[in-house]
Design a protein around this motif. Structure first.
Motif, PDB file in Angstrom:
ATOM      1  N   HIS A  93      -8.510  36.313  63.107  1.00 35.96           N
ATOM      2  CA  HIS A  93      -9.099  37.057  61.988  1.00 35.96           C
ATOM      3  C   HIS A  93      -8.287  38.298  61.593  1.00 35.96           C
ATOM      4  O   HIS A  93      -8.669  39.038  60.713  1.00 35.96           O
ATOM      5  CB  HIS A  93     -10.551  37.437  62.309  1.00 35.96           C
TER       6      HIS A  93
ATOM      7  N   ARG B 214      -5.427  40.449  52.023  1.00 42.54           N
ATOM      8  CA  ARG B 214      -6.765  40.101  51.515  1.00 42.54           C
ATOM      9  C   ARG B 214      -6.802  38.732  50.842  1.00 42.54           C
ATOM     10  O   ARG B 214      -7.866  38.155  50.682  1.00 42.54           O
ATOM     11  CB  ARG B 214      -7.247  41.175  50.547  1.00 42.54           C
ATOM     12  N   THR B 215      -5.655  38.214  50.456  1.00 39.65           N
ATOM     13  CA  THR B 215      -5.617  36.893  49.815  1.00 39.65           C
ATOM     14  C   THR B 215      -5.534  35.753  50.829  1.00 39.65           C
ATOM     15  O   THR B 215      -5.596  34.586  50.439  1.00 39.65           O
ATOM     16  CB  THR B 215      -4.410  36.765  48.856  1.00 39.65           C
TER      17      THR B 215
ATOM     18  N   ASP C 261      -7.044  33.557  53.672  1.00 38.70           N
ATOM     19  CA  ASP C 261      -8.373  33.173  54.166  1.00 38.70           C
ATOM     20  C   ASP C 261      -8.577  33.605  55.615  1.00 38.70           C
ATOM     21  O   ASP C 261      -7.731  33.368  56.474  1.00 38.70           O
ATOM     22  CB  ASP C 261      -8.567  31.657  54.078  1.00 38.70           C
ATOM     23  N   GLY C 262      -9.720  34.244  55.847  1.00 35.78           N
ATOM     24  CA  GLY C 262     -10.130  34.587  57.201  1.00 35.78           C
ATOM     25  C   GLY C 262      -9.547  35.862  57.760  1.00 35.78           C
ATOM     26  O   GLY C 262      -9.881  36.256  58.875  1.00 35.78           O
TER      27      GLY C 262
ATOM     28  N   GLU D 194      -9.316  39.690  58.294  1.00 38.36           N
ATOM     29  CA  GLU D 194     -10.210  40.839  58.181  1.00 38.36           C
ATOM     30  C   GLU D 194      -9.529  42.167  58.499  1.00 38.36           C
ATOM     31  O   GLU D 194     -10.111  43.233  58.254  1.00 38.36           O
ATOM     32  CB  GLU D 194     -11.406  40.653  59.126  1.00 38.36           C
TER      33      GLU D 194
END
Length: 174
Positions: free
Chosen positions: A88, A119-120, A122-123, A125
Motif C-alpha cells: 500500500h 496517487r494515480t 491503484d492501492g 496510500e
C-alpha cells in the motif's frame, strides 16, 4: 519558467543520456543520490541501467522534469514495495534537480509531481523515502509534507570516519 513533468516517458537514448548527465552532475555537486563525488558517467551508468531495466520490466516508474530547452532537469524513481503486507506504499528513490536549476522551487515541484503520480497508482496510500543525514535534507522533505518516521544512526558511510544517519520519511497520500 517551470518544468514539464512526465511520468513513464518513453525510454530513448536521449532520455537515458539526460538522466545520466543529471545524476552525474547532481552527484558531483554534492547531492546525496547514492554516490560521493567525484563521479564519472561510467560510475553512475550501472546504477542507471538497473533502474531502466526495472522500468522496462514494470517494477519502477520514472518521473522526469524537462526545462524550457527540453533538457532533463529533474527526476525521481517510484518503485512499488514488493512485500505483500506493504503493497500500500511505494518507495521514492534518487530525487534529483540539476544544480543549475536549484533554488527556483523545482524540488518542491518535483515532490508535488511525485505525490500526484503516486496517487494515480491503484492501492498506493503513502510514499516512503530515505535521505542522508548531515545535509538538512529532512527539513526539505518535511516542508513538502513528509514526516520523519525512523533513523538509523551511522548507516551511511560516505568516507572513512564520516558516517551519516539514514533517515526514513513518509508522506501519507490520504
Amino acid at each position: 519558467m517551470s518544468l514539464t513533468f512526465t511520468l513513464d516517458p518513453t525510454p530513448t537514448p536521449d532520455l537515458r543520456d539526460g538522466v545520466l548527465d543529471l545524476w552525474a552532475d547532481v552527484s558531483n555537486a554534492g547531492g546525496a543520490v547514492g554516490f560521493v563525488p567525484p563521479v564519472t558517467h561510467e560510475t553512475v551508468r550501472p546504477e542507471l541501467v538497473k533502474h531502466m531495466v526495472a522500468m522496462v520490466e514494470g517494477r519502477t516508474r520514472l518521473l522526469v522534469g524537462h526545462d524550457e530547452e527540453g533538457r532533463v532537469a529533474a527526476a525521481a524513481f517510484l518503485t512499488r514495495n514488493t512485500h505483500r503486507l506493504m503493497a500500500h506504499w511505494l518507495w521514492l528513490y534518487t530525487v534529483m534537480v540539476h544544480p543549475r536549476h536549484q533554488g527556483r522551487g523545482y524540488g518542491r515541484d518535483l515532490m508535488a509531481a511525485a505525490a500526484d503520480a503516486a496517487r494515480t497508482i491503484d492501492g498506493i496510500e503513502a510514499i516512503r523515502l530515505t535521505c542522508r543525514g548531515g545535509l538538512g535534507l529532512e527539513r526539505f522533505y518535511e516542508s513538502c509534507g513528509y514526516k520523519e518516521v525512523g533513523r538509523v544512526p551511522g548507516a551511511i558511510r560516505v568516507a572513512p570516519g564520516d558516517d551519516r544517519d539514514d533517515i526514513v520519511m513518509l508522506l501519507p497520500l490520504g
